[in-house]
Write an enzyme that holds these catalytic residues in place. Structure first.
Site, mmCIF file in Angstrom:
data_model
loop_
_atom_site.group_PDB
_atom_site.id
_atom_site.type_symbol
_atom_site.label_atom_id
_atom_site.label_comp_id
_atom_site.label_asym_id
_atom_site.label_seq_id
_atom_site.Cartn_x
_atom_site.Cartn_y
_atom_site.Cartn_z
ATOM 1 N N TYR A 290 89.341 -48.383 -14.024
ATOM 2 C CA TYR A 290 90.128 -48.573 -15.222
ATOM 3 C C TYR A 290 89.311 -49.377 -16.251
ATOM 4 C CZ TYR A 290 94.611 -48.981 -17.939
ATOM 5 O OH TYR A 290 95.738 -49.175 -18.806
ATOM 6 N N LYS B 163 93.773 -53.836 -22.565
ATOM 7 C CA LYS B 163 94.931 -54.008 -22.522
ATOM 8 C C LYS B 163 95.123 -55.667 -22.315
ATOM 9 C CE LYS B 163 96.915 -50.060 -21.761
ATOM 10 N NZ LYS B 163 97.595 -49.448 -22.901
HETATM 11 P P1 NAP Z 1 99.950 -39.930 -23.201
HETATM 12 O O1 NAP Z 1 101.296 -39.147 -23.009
HETATM 13 O O2 NAP Z 1 98.722 -39.233 -22.887
HETATM 14 O O3 NAP Z 1 100.163 -40.735 -24.464
HETATM 15 C C1 NAP Z 1 99.071 -41.319 -25.047
HETATM 16 C C2 NAP Z 1 98.981 -41.069 -26.425
HETATM 17 O O4 NAP Z 1 98.023 -42.047 -27.250
HETATM 18 C C3 NAP Z 1 98.717 -39.690 -26.935
HETATM 19 O O5 NAP Z 1 100.042 -39.295 -27.548
HETATM 20 C C4 NAP Z 1 97.512 -39.991 -27.530
HETATM 21 O O6 NAP Z 1 97.305 -38.960 -28.300
HETATM 22 C C5 NAP Z 1 97.811 -41.122 -28.212
HETATM 23 N N1 NAP Z 1 96.608 -41.537 -28.916
HETATM 24 C C6 NAP Z 1 95.316 -41.686 -28.439
HETATM 25 N N2 NAP Z 1 94.396 -41.938 -29.629
HETATM 26 C C7 NAP Z 1 95.282 -42.088 -30.408
HETATM 27 C C8 NAP Z 1 94.939 -42.419 -32.056
HETATM 28 N N3 NAP Z 1 93.621 -42.726 -32.347
HETATM 29 N N4 NAP Z 1 95.915 -42.461 -32.815
HETATM 30 C C9 NAP Z 1 96.994 -42.354 -32.526
HETATM 31 N N5 NAP Z 1 97.552 -41.854 -31.315
HETATM 32 C C10 NAP Z 1 96.456 -41.777 -30.319
HETATM 33 O O7 NAP Z 1 99.978 -40.964 -21.983
HETATM 34 P P2 NAP Z 1 100.898 -42.090 -21.289
HETATM 35 O O8 NAP Z 1 100.513 -42.475 -20.085
HETATM 36 O O9 NAP Z 1 102.308 -41.772 -21.785
HETATM 37 O O10 NAP Z 1 100.247 -43.391 -22.442
HETATM 38 C C11 NAP Z 1 101.075 -44.080 -23.207
HETATM 39 C C12 NAP Z 1 100.822 -45.798 -23.027
HETATM 40 O O11 NAP Z 1 101.198 -46.304 -21.904
HETATM 41 C C13 NAP Z 1 99.389 -46.095 -23.149
HETATM 42 O O12 NAP Z 1 99.312 -47.290 -23.839
HETATM 43 C C14 NAP Z 1 99.017 -46.040 -21.857
HETATM 44 O O13 NAP Z 1 97.914 -46.886 -21.590
HETATM 45 C C15 NAP Z 1 100.251 -46.782 -21.187
HETATM 46 N N6 NAP Z 1 100.409 -46.812 -20.014
HETATM 47 C C16 NAP Z 1 100.268 -45.827 -19.140
HETATM 48 C C17 NAP Z 1 100.411 -45.904 -17.734
HETATM 49 C C18 NAP Z 1 100.374 -44.546 -16.892
HETATM 50 O O14 NAP Z 1 100.152 -44.557 -15.889
HETATM 51 N N7 NAP Z 1 100.487 -43.412 -17.504
HETATM 52 C C19 NAP Z 1 100.694 -47.041 -16.815
HETATM 53 C C20 NAP Z 1 100.881 -48.148 -17.796
HETATM 54 C C21 NAP Z 1 100.574 -48.288 -19.192
HETATM 55 P P3 NAP Z 1 96.156 -37.720 -27.979
HETATM 56 O O15 NAP Z 1 96.609 -36.956 -26.885
HETATM 57 O O16 NAP Z 1 95.869 -36.839 -29.063
HETATM 58 O O17 NAP Z 1 94.863 -38.379 -27.475
#
Ligand code: NAP
Length: 259
Positions: free
Chosen positions: A157, A164
């Site tokens: 990570y 984070k």
């Molecule tokens: P996701 O569907 O890939 O969403 C991540 C989003 O961030 C995408 O829409 C991505 O767009 C966007 N992003 C990246 N760079 C950006 C920028 N410069 N400007 C605007 N948007 C941007 O994945 P997710 O897992 O749902 O992630 C959402 C949040 O949850 C994140 O903060 C992640 O760290 C957190 N989280 C995820 C998990 C997990 O296991 N999935 C666990 C805990 C926390 P692009 O696709 O165009 O890059």
């Protein structure tokens, strides 16, 4: 069914596709009565997000926003102001780090990868909150998505864990600054969820299996459960909760040793 968010206007930042955590939360906020605006990053995702957001009907808006671009952030909030006149809810669900920074050793993180990860994943919460606050005239709830790697070492990570940690600390400082305006800022620290961003983390499938085997509830969290927590934080139930990181991970965070 009661609609705890009836009359509330929300902005959802971070929908890429139907597996996105942001999409799960948006559906729950909508179900709870909120009217939502959405952003997407870049033309690549536009069609996908447009199709999803179509479900929300006429009263929604969809705008481009790369969170590293102040001008795009300004445009989003001025559009929200002219369309809705106010804002009550903000979801920050964006994170990014260059792929190579999520594979090797943390000690090899480049200056540029560190900068980009922090800009997209942590500073953006500050920039979005600053722009949102003047529209939250009746108070508000800001929710950001975090992960356990902020607090403990999770192999691979790497720099995202450090970003984070910055996100969670930023939420506390924002909660302090904005508290008197009745704007609350909290993080949901989610257990692993199979999304586009997650698949960029080396060993992610093993992480899902590890949580299933070792969390007290012996399973992984669902999108619906994360949505329900976000509704709780946005509604009266969360009225005195601010600056917190809430673990929604089937209890994984409490474990000190695995049997
Ligand atoms: P996701 O569907 O890939 O969403 C991540 C989003 O961030 C995408 O829409 C991505 O767009 C966007 N992003 C990246 N760079 C950006 C920028 N410069 N400007 C605007 N948007 C941007 O994945 P997710 O897992 O749902 O992630 C959402 C949040 O949850 C994140 O903060 C992640 O760290 C957190 N989280 C995820 C998990 C997990 O296991 N999935 C666990 C805990 C926390 P692009 O696709 O165009 O890059």
């Amino acid at each position: 069914m009661s609609k705890p968010l009836e009359g509330k206007i929300g902005l959802v930042v971070g929908v890429a596709n139907k597996r996105s955590i942001a999409w799960g939360i948006a559906k729950a906020w909508k179900e709870a009565g909120a009217t939502l605006a959405f952003t997407y990053q870049g033309e690549r995702l536009k069609g996908n997000v447009e199709q999803l957001v179509g479900e929300f009907g006429e009263d929604t808006i969809l705008l481009p926003c790369d969170v590293t671009q102040d001008a795009e952030i300004d445009t989003v909030f001025s559009e929200i102001k002219s369309r809705f006149g106010k804002l009550d809810l903000l979801l920050h669900a964006v994170a990014f780090a260059p792929k190579e920074a999520l594979e090797g050793d943390f000690v090899n993180t480049s200056r540029e990868a560190f900068r980009v990860a922090h800009d997209v994943s942590a500073y953006s919460l500050v920039a979005l909150s600053r722009a949102a606050a003047p529209l939250m005239t009746d108070g508000g709830s800001i929710v950001a998505m975090s992960y356990y790697g902020a607090e403990k070492v999770v192999p691979h990570y790497n720099v995202m864990g450090v970003a984070k940690a910055a996100l969670e600390a930023s939420a506390r400082y924002l909660a302090y600054d904005l508290g008197e305006q009745k704007i609350r800022v909290n993080c949901i620290s989610a257990g692993p969820v199979n999304t586009l961003a997650a698949r960029g983390i080396s060993g992610f499938t093993a992480m899902l299996k590890h949580y299933e085997a070792h969390s007290p509830m012996k399973r992984n969290v669902t999108h619906e459960e994360l949505g329900a927590t976000a509704v709780f934080l946005a509604s009266e139930g969360g009225a005195a909760i601010t600056g917190q990181t809430l673990y929604v991970d089937c209890g994984y965070e409490i474990m000190g040793m695995y049997s």
